[in-house]
Design a protein around this motif. Structure first.
Motif, PDB file in Angstrom:
ATOM      1  N   GLU A 191       1.010  -0.979   0.025  1.00 58.57           N
ATOM      2  CA  GLU A 191      -0.053   0.010   0.107  1.00 58.57           C
ATOM      3  C   GLU A 191       0.692   1.297   0.112  1.00 58.57           C
ATOM      4  N   ASP A 192       1.832   1.374   1.001  1.00 59.91           N
ATOM      5  CA  ASP A 192       2.924   2.380   0.740  1.00 59.91           C
ATOM      6  C   ASP A 192       3.750   2.611  -0.533  1.00 59.91           C
ATOM      7  N   LEU A 193       3.887   1.254  -1.005  1.00 61.81           N
ATOM      8  CA  LEU A 193       4.862   1.480  -2.263  1.00 61.81           C
ATOM      9  C   LEU A 193       3.734   1.965  -3.297  1.00 61.81           C
ATOM     10  N   ASP A 194       2.770   1.499  -3.452  1.00 60.65           N
ATOM     11  CA  ASP A 194       1.916   2.093  -4.598  1.00 60.65           C
ATOM     12  C   ASP A 194       1.605   3.250  -4.613  1.00 60.65           C
ATOM     13  N   ARG A 195       1.329   3.715  -3.297  1.00 64.34           N
ATOM     14  CA  ARG A 195       1.154   5.368  -2.908  1.00 64.34           C
ATOM     15  C   ARG A 195       2.238   6.118  -3.277  1.00 64.34           C
ATOM     16  N   ALA A 196       3.685   5.761  -2.985  1.00 65.71           N
ATOM     17  CA  ALA A 196       4.636   6.406  -3.481  1.00 65.71           C
ATOM     18  C   ALA A 196       4.904   6.360  -4.921  1.00 65.71           C
ATOM     19  N   LEU A 197       4.549   5.325  -5.576  1.00 64.34           N
ATOM     20  CA  LEU A 197       4.972   4.967  -6.935  1.00 64.34           C
ATOM     21  C   LEU A 197       3.936   5.625  -7.685  1.00 64.34           C
ATOM     22  N   GLU A 198       2.704   5.915  -7.343  1.00 68.55           N
ATOM     23  CA  GLU A 198       1.687   6.771  -8.225  1.00 68.55           C
ATOM     24  C   GLU A 198       2.257   8.416  -8.117  1.00 68.55           C
ATOM     25  N   ASN A 199       2.594   8.667  -6.931  1.00 68.36           N
ATOM     26  CA  ASN A 199       3.095  10.155  -6.773  1.00 68.36           C
ATOM     27  C   ASN A 199       4.289  10.425  -7.700  1.00 68.36           C
ATOM     28  N   PHE A 200       5.162   9.473  -7.554  1.00 69.11           N
ATOM     29  CA  PHE A 200       6.372   9.698  -8.256  1.00 69.11           C
ATOM     30  C   PHE A 200       6.385   9.891  -9.886  1.00 69.11           C
ATOM     31  N   CYS A 201       5.459   8.636 -10.317  1.00 74.60           N
ATOM     32  CA  CYS A 201       5.191   8.666 -11.563  1.00 74.60           C
ATOM     33  C   CYS A 201       4.231   9.902 -12.237  1.00 74.60           C
ATOM     34  N   SER A 202       3.382  10.253 -11.391  1.00 70.68           N
ATOM     35  CA  SER A 202       2.708  11.333 -11.870  1.00 70.68           C
ATOM     36  C   SER A 202       3.432  12.470 -11.880  1.00 70.68           C
ATOM     37  N   ASN A 203       4.649  12.917 -11.155  1.00 68.47           N
ATOM     38  CA  ASN A 203       5.282  14.109 -11.284  1.00 68.47           C
ATOM     39  C   ASN A 203       6.378  13.844 -12.259  1.00 68.47           C
ATOM     40  N   LEU A 204       6.974  12.671 -12.668  1.00 69.92           N
ATOM     41  CA  LEU A 204       7.628  12.270 -13.458  1.00 69.92           C
ATOM     42  C   LEU A 204       6.994  12.421 -15.068  1.00 69.92           C
ATOM     43  N   ALA A 205       5.901  12.146 -14.979  1.00 67.37           N
ATOM     44  CA  ALA A 205       4.738  12.239 -16.533  1.00 67.37           C
ATOM     45  C   ALA A 205       4.693  13.728 -16.499  1.00 67.37           C
ATOM     46  N   SER A 206       4.838  14.651 -15.693  1.00 72.11           N
ATOM     47  CA  SER A 206       4.489  16.129 -15.896  1.00 72.11           C
ATOM     48  C   SER A 206       5.617  16.740 -16.487  1.00 72.11           C
ATOM     49  N   TYR A 207       6.810  16.245 -16.552  1.00 69.50           N
ATOM     50  CA  TYR A 207       8.003  16.826 -16.944  1.00 69.50           C
ATOM     51  C   TYR A 207       7.982  16.861 -18.531  1.00 69.50           C
ATOM     52  N   ASN A 208       8.713  17.793 -19.088  1.00 63.76           N
ATOM     53  CA  ASN A 208       9.015  17.807 -20.512  1.00 63.76           C
ATOM     54  C   ASN A 208       9.596  16.345 -21.053  1.00 63.76           C
ATOM     55  N   PRO A 209       8.726  15.606 -21.983  1.00 64.58           N
ATOM     56  CA  PRO A 209       8.802  14.367 -22.478  1.00 64.58           C
ATOM     57  C   PRO A 209      10.274  14.462 -23.284  1.00 64.58           C
ATOM     58  N   GLU A 210      10.688  15.287 -23.973  1.00 64.13           N
ATOM     59  CA  GLU A 210      11.910  15.402 -24.542  1.00 64.13           C
ATOM     60  C   GLU A 210      13.043  15.657 -23.623  1.00 64.13           C
ATOM     61  N   ALA A 211      12.789  16.277 -22.491  1.00 64.16           N
ATOM     62  CA  ALA A 211      14.094  16.265 -21.370  1.00 64.16           C
ATOM     63  C   ALA A 211      13.927  15.040 -21.010  1.00 64.16           C
ATOM     64  N   LEU A 212      12.987  14.101 -20.603  1.00 64.24           N
ATOM     65  CA  LEU A 212      12.887  12.756 -20.123  1.00 64.24           C
ATOM     66  C   LEU A 212      13.797  11.853 -20.923  1.00 64.24           C
ATOM     67  N   SER A 213      13.667  12.081 -22.233  1.00 67.01           N
ATOM     68  CA  SER A 213      14.447  11.074 -23.210  1.00 67.01           C
ATOM     69  C   SER A 213      15.646  11.456 -23.183  1.00 67.01           C
ATOM     70  N   GLU A 214      16.144  12.904 -23.278  1.00 63.89           N
ATOM     71  CA  GLU A 214      17.516  13.050 -23.307  1.00 63.89           C
ATOM     72  C   GLU A 214      18.201  12.416 -21.878  1.00 63.89           C
ATOM     73  N   MET A 215      17.360  12.717 -20.911  1.00 63.02           N
ATOM     74  CA  MET A 215      18.158  12.138 -19.557  1.00 63.02           C
ATOM     75  C   MET A 215      18.212  10.787 -19.511  1.00 63.02           C
ATOM     76  N   LYS A 216      17.364   9.881 -20.471  1.00 62.21           N
ATOM     77  CA  LYS A 216      17.357   8.492 -20.344  1.00 62.21           C
ATOM     78  C   LYS A 216      18.705   8.148 -21.166  1.00 62.21           C
ATOM     79  N   LYS A 217      19.141   9.062 -22.161  1.00 61.61           N
ATOM     80  CA  LYS A 217      20.443   8.682 -22.905  1.00 61.61           C
ATOM     81  C   LYS A 217      21.460   8.957 -22.158  1.00 61.61           C
ATOM     82  N   VAL A 218      21.367   9.862 -21.113  1.00 68.35           N
ATOM     83  CA  VAL A 218      22.559  10.319 -20.337  1.00 68.35           C
ATOM     84  C   VAL A 218      22.883   8.961 -19.202  1.00 68.35           C
TER      85      VAL A 218
END
Length: 255
Positions: A191-218
């Motif tokens: 339960e705690d895991l899923d709550r943290a996972l939802e919050n983390f991924c929600s924040n991550l998905a709000s970021y610039n997708p191009e920046a995320l893609s470039e960060m993935k390369k790094v």
């Protein structure tokens, strides 16, 4: 989308730019080759999907996260070509995770063995529960974690890899995995895991997708040689799995 048959299931869902890949198999979420291929193909599809910014990798149920390779298929290997082909499935999957343009977040709710540790290691960020102990038991069955080693070493280093690999019968705790850098955080329950996972991924998905893609390369700089290395390692394991030692050990483990 759901794909399911007698050798496992794979469920893909997309919501608010977060895709969830949930794999499952009756034998502790282990991987027959076909399920490895289906997961690899699903990752490749999501990598080019403009509606997705983040991918969650998880498995079904409340038991093990992943027991690694299917013992039934390992025992069915009759020649080196078949052995190499089987272990190449993990090579394809790890390379797909490495080359995926999306950030992959692992949800590790339970124990991970062998290839399961490799999958967790190939995630870009991992959240786990206290139950998510890990073990590399390959030497005990006559082979070795050769295909997944680059992914594991990249996360926890060679010293910790040796500690796991050479103590092939020992479980390492989730806290140990977090201290070595495999897990970003560890929670008391799902339960705690899923709550943290939802919050983390929600924040991550709000970021610039191009920046995320470039960060993935790094994050994956210096790993282009995996395109050949992992398949060379698959050939090593494909040969070892045919040894008398491995045949006897696999039969005993299965019992």
């Amino acid at each position: 989308m759901i794909t399911q048959n007698s050798i496992g299931s794979l469920i893909t869902t997309i919501e608010n730019k977060v895709a969830t890949l949930e794999f499952g198999h009756p034998a502790s979420n282990s991987f027959p080759r076909e399920l490895l291929d289906r997961l690899t193909n699903a990752l490749n599809d999501l990598s080019s999907n403009p509606e997705v910014s983040v991918i969650i990798m998880k498995s079904e149920g409340t038991g093990a996260f992943c027991a690694g390779a299917s013992f039934d298929e390992l025992l069915a290997v009759s020649n080196q070509e078949e052995g190499t082909k089987f272990f190449s499935g993990f090579a394809h999957l790890l390379n797909a995770m490495r080359k995926c343009t999306k950030i992959i977040v692992g949800r590790i709710h339970g124990k991970a063995v062998g290839g399961g540790v490799g999958i967790a290691s190939a995630c870009d960020y991992v959240l786990a529960t206290k139950n998510a102990s890990i073990k590399l038991s390959e030497l005990a069955i006559g082979i070795g974690p050769f295909v997944i080693e680059p992914a594991v070493s990249r996360k926890i280093g060679k010293t910790a890899l040796a500690e796991m690999t050479l103590a092939a019968h020992e479980w390492k705790t989730a806290d140990w995995a977090a201290a070595k850098g495999l897990y970003a955080d560890v929670f008391e329950n799902t339960e705690d895991l899923d709550r943290a996972l939802e919050n983390f991924c929600s924040n991550l998905a709000s970021y610039n997708p191009e920046a995320l893609s470039e960060m993935k390369k790094v994050l994956w700089e210096g790993t282009d040689h995996w395109e050949t290395l992992l398949f060379e390692r698959a050939a090593i394991t494909g040969k070892l799995v045919l040894s008398d030692y491995s045949r006897k050990a696999l039969t005993q483990f299965k019992k």
